[in-house]
Design a protein around this motif. Structure first.
Motif, PDB file in Angstrom:
ATOM      1  N   MET A 151       0.958  -1.268  -0.020  1.00  0.00           N
ATOM      2  CA  MET A 151      -0.154   0.017  -0.172  1.00  0.00           C
ATOM      3  C   MET A 151       0.910   1.234   0.030  1.00  0.00           C
ATOM      4  O   MET A 151       1.933   1.496   0.757  1.00  0.00           O
ATOM      5  CB  MET A 151      -0.955  -0.044   1.254  1.00  0.00           C
ATOM      6  N   GLY A 152       0.479   2.100  -0.665  1.00  0.00           N
ATOM      7  CA  GLY A 152       0.900   3.392  -0.848  1.00  0.00           C
ATOM      8  C   GLY A 152       0.035   4.349   0.368  1.00  0.00           C
ATOM      9  O   GLY A 152      -0.703   4.085   0.739  1.00  0.00           O
ATOM     10  N   LYS A 153       0.127   6.061  -0.067  1.00  0.00           N
ATOM     11  CA  LYS A 153      -0.674   6.809   0.481  1.00  0.00           C
ATOM     12  C   LYS A 153      -2.098   6.414   0.488  1.00  0.00           C
ATOM     13  O   LYS A 153      -2.852   6.190   1.264  1.00  0.00           O
ATOM     14  CB  LYS A 153      -0.467   8.047   0.339  1.00  0.00           C
ATOM     15  N   SER A 154      -2.750   6.368  -0.900  1.00  0.00           N
ATOM     16  CA  SER A 154      -4.213   6.022  -1.140  1.00  0.00           C
ATOM     17  C   SER A 154      -4.267   4.527  -1.771  1.00  0.00           C
ATOM     18  O   SER A 154      -5.262   4.473  -2.282  1.00  0.00           O
ATOM     19  CB  SER A 154      -4.793   7.005  -1.602  1.00  0.00           C
ATOM     20  N   CYS A 155      -3.217   4.162  -2.313  1.00  0.00           N
ATOM     21  CA  CYS A 155      -3.323   3.097  -3.237  1.00  0.00           C
ATOM     22  C   CYS A 155      -2.882   1.724  -2.687  1.00  0.00           C
ATOM     23  O   CYS A 155      -1.980   1.598  -2.027  1.00  0.00           O
ATOM     24  CB  CYS A 155      -1.942   3.322  -4.226  1.00  0.00           C
ATOM     25  N   VAL A 156      -3.617   0.907  -2.988  1.00  0.00           N
ATOM     26  CA  VAL A 156      -3.749  -0.467  -2.659  1.00  0.00           C
ATOM     27  C   VAL A 156      -3.303  -1.236  -3.934  1.00  0.00           C
ATOM     28  O   VAL A 156      -4.119  -1.230  -4.872  1.00  0.00           O
ATOM     29  CB  VAL A 156      -4.855  -1.052  -1.869  1.00  0.00           C
ATOM     30  N   ARG A 157      -1.907  -2.029  -3.829  1.00  0.00           N
ATOM     31  CA  ARG A 157      -1.753  -2.758  -5.073  1.00  0.00           C
ATOM     32  C   ARG A 157      -2.014  -4.400  -4.762  1.00  0.00           C
ATOM     33  O   ARG A 157      -1.576  -4.880  -3.693  1.00  0.00           O
ATOM     34  CB  ARG A 157      -0.325  -2.647  -5.192  1.00  0.00           C
ATOM     35  N   PHE A 158      -2.636  -4.840  -5.528  1.00  0.00           N
ATOM     36  CA  PHE A 158      -3.182  -6.096  -5.631  1.00  0.00           C
ATOM     37  C   PHE A 158      -2.425  -6.960  -6.846  1.00  0.00           C
ATOM     38  O   PHE A 158      -2.463  -6.834  -8.094  1.00  0.00           O
ATOM     39  CB  PHE A 158      -4.378  -6.332  -5.868  1.00  0.00           C
ATOM     40  N   LYS A 159      -1.074  -7.637  -6.687  1.00  0.00           N
ATOM     41  CA  LYS A 159      -0.511  -8.437  -7.352  1.00  0.00           C
ATOM     42  C   LYS A 159      -0.905  -9.873  -7.738  1.00  0.00           C
ATOM     43  O   LYS A 159      -0.491 -10.328  -8.731  1.00  0.00           O
ATOM     44  CB  LYS A 159       1.081  -8.207  -6.940  1.00  0.00           C
ATOM     45  N   LYS A 160      -1.504 -10.344  -6.714  1.00  0.00           N
ATOM     46  CA  LYS A 160      -1.989 -11.701  -6.931  1.00  0.00           C
ATOM     47  C   LYS A 160      -3.449 -11.577  -7.335  1.00  0.00           C
ATOM     48  O   LYS A 160      -4.290 -11.249  -6.578  1.00  0.00           O
ATOM     49  CB  LYS A 160      -1.885 -12.610  -5.517  1.00  0.00           C
ATOM     50  N   MET A 161      -3.663 -11.977  -8.612  1.00  0.00           N
ATOM     51  CA  MET A 161      -5.316 -11.760  -9.205  1.00  0.00           C
ATOM     52  C   MET A 161      -6.141 -12.680  -8.386  1.00  0.00           C
ATOM     53  O   MET A 161      -7.328 -12.402  -8.381  1.00  0.00           O
ATOM     54  CB  MET A 161      -5.455 -11.988 -10.460  1.00  0.00           C
ATOM     55  N   ASP A 162      -5.657 -14.026  -7.872  1.00  0.00           N
ATOM     56  CA  ASP A 162      -6.491 -14.909  -7.206  1.00  0.00           C
ATOM     57  C   ASP A 162      -6.594 -14.577  -5.510  1.00  0.00           C
ATOM     58  O   ASP A 162      -7.267 -15.429  -5.070  1.00  0.00           O
ATOM     59  CB  ASP A 162      -6.083 -16.156  -7.217  1.00  0.00           C
ATOM     60  N   ASP A 163      -6.245 -13.360  -5.187  1.00  0.00           N
ATOM     61  CA  ASP A 163      -6.307 -13.131  -3.819  1.00  0.00           C
ATOM     62  C   ASP A 163      -6.673 -11.768  -3.439  1.00  0.00           C
ATOM     63  O   ASP A 163      -6.096 -10.944  -2.679  1.00  0.00           O
ATOM     64  CB  ASP A 163      -4.826 -13.374  -3.049  1.00  0.00           C
ATOM     65  N   ILE A 164      -7.618 -11.050  -4.207  1.00  0.00           N
ATOM     66  CA  ILE A 164      -8.219  -9.806  -4.089  1.00  0.00           C
ATOM     67  C   ILE A 164      -9.179  -9.963  -3.076  1.00  0.00           C
ATOM     68  O   ILE A 164     -10.299 -10.604  -3.244  1.00  0.00           O
ATOM     69  CB  ILE A 164      -8.727  -9.228  -5.470  1.00  0.00           C
ATOM     70  N   PRO A 165      -9.145  -9.199  -2.125  1.00  0.00           N
ATOM     71  CA  PRO A 165     -10.165  -9.094  -0.985  1.00  0.00           C
ATOM     72  C   PRO A 165     -11.459  -8.290  -1.168  1.00  0.00           C
ATOM     73  O   PRO A 165     -11.871  -7.323  -0.702  1.00  0.00           O
ATOM     74  CB  PRO A 165      -9.118  -8.627   0.487  1.00  0.00           C
ATOM     75  N   TYR A 166     -12.037  -8.949  -1.913  1.00  0.00           N
ATOM     76  CA  TYR A 166     -13.557  -8.391  -2.526  1.00  0.00           C
ATOM     77  C   TYR A 166     -14.388  -8.038  -1.517  1.00  0.00           C
ATOM     78  O   TYR A 166     -15.007  -7.166  -1.372  1.00  0.00           O
ATOM     79  CB  TYR A 166     -14.018  -9.498  -3.459  1.00  0.00           C
ATOM     80  N   LYS A 167     -14.248  -8.954  -0.236  1.00  0.00           N
ATOM     81  CA  LYS A 167     -15.329  -8.617   0.770  1.00  0.00           C
ATOM     82  C   LYS A 167     -14.663  -7.473   1.583  1.00  0.00           C
ATOM     83  O   LYS A 167     -15.588  -6.571   1.917  1.00  0.00           O
ATOM     84  CB  LYS A 167     -15.320  -9.845   1.718  1.00  0.00           C
ATOM     85  N   LEU A 168     -13.565  -7.435   1.909  1.00  0.00           N
ATOM     86  CA  LEU A 168     -13.041  -6.266   2.586  1.00  0.00           C
ATOM     87  C   LEU A 168     -13.332  -4.845   1.658  1.00  0.00           C
ATOM     88  O   LEU A 168     -13.616  -3.814   2.184  1.00  0.00           O
ATOM     89  CB  LEU A 168     -11.392  -6.298   2.626  1.00  0.00           C
TER      90      LEU A 168
END
Length: 152
Positions: free
Chosen positions: A111-128
């Motif tokens: 994570m950056g200041k406002s940016c959350v980076r998802f590098k693993k397409m199979d582990d994106i926290p959709y519910k969160l």
């Protein structure tokens, strides 16, 4: 990577095949759960979820002609990026997100200041992300934004 797409559908259609499904799923989730009053479209070459001029006529102070940005979603070279201005602007929301993230993902938060980076397409926290969408109203975002302008 910014896009010249004029609509979210055009943006998604231009994505590499491995990004279309997660971006589509995130876009649909955000539109369904974003704070009441936001609109979806394009902004800064990304999918954008913003406060329309009908609600906040002043627009964005750096460039008053576009509406006030709040959330952006982009397919970058090595990751999918979710930009959420509320995480950057409100410490309590940032703290909540950082503490909740490990409960929803196997991988370390990138994570950056406002940016959350998802590098693993199979582990994106959709519910969160769904929960995050309900943590700040448009009215609260405008208040935080205007207060920040006063201090600068």
């Amino acid at each position: 990577m910014t896009s010249n797409a004029e609509t979210p559908e055009e943006y998604i259609a231009q994505l590499p095949d491995d990004r279309k499904e997660p971006i589509t799923k995130l876009h649909t989730l955000i539109k369904k759960h974003m704070p009441k009053g936001l609109e979806a479209g394009m902004g800064y070459g990304m999918l954008a979820y913003y406060v329309p001029k009908s609600i906040y006529p002043k627009g964005y102070h750096c460039k008053p002609f576009p509406p006030l940005p709040f959330i952006n979603l982009a397919s970058q070279k090595n990751f999918i990026a979710l930009y959420h201005s509320g995480i950057y602007a409100k410490k309590q929301l940032y703290d909540w997100f950082v503490s909740e993230y490990p409960k929803h993902c196997r991988y370390k938060l990138d994570m950056g200041k406002s940016c959350v980076r998802f590098k693993k397409m199979d582990d994106i926290p959709y519910k969160l992300i769904e929960e995050l969408m309900g943590k700040m109203s448009v009215e609260e975002w405008i208040t935080i934004y205007e207060n920040a302008l006063k201090t600068n």
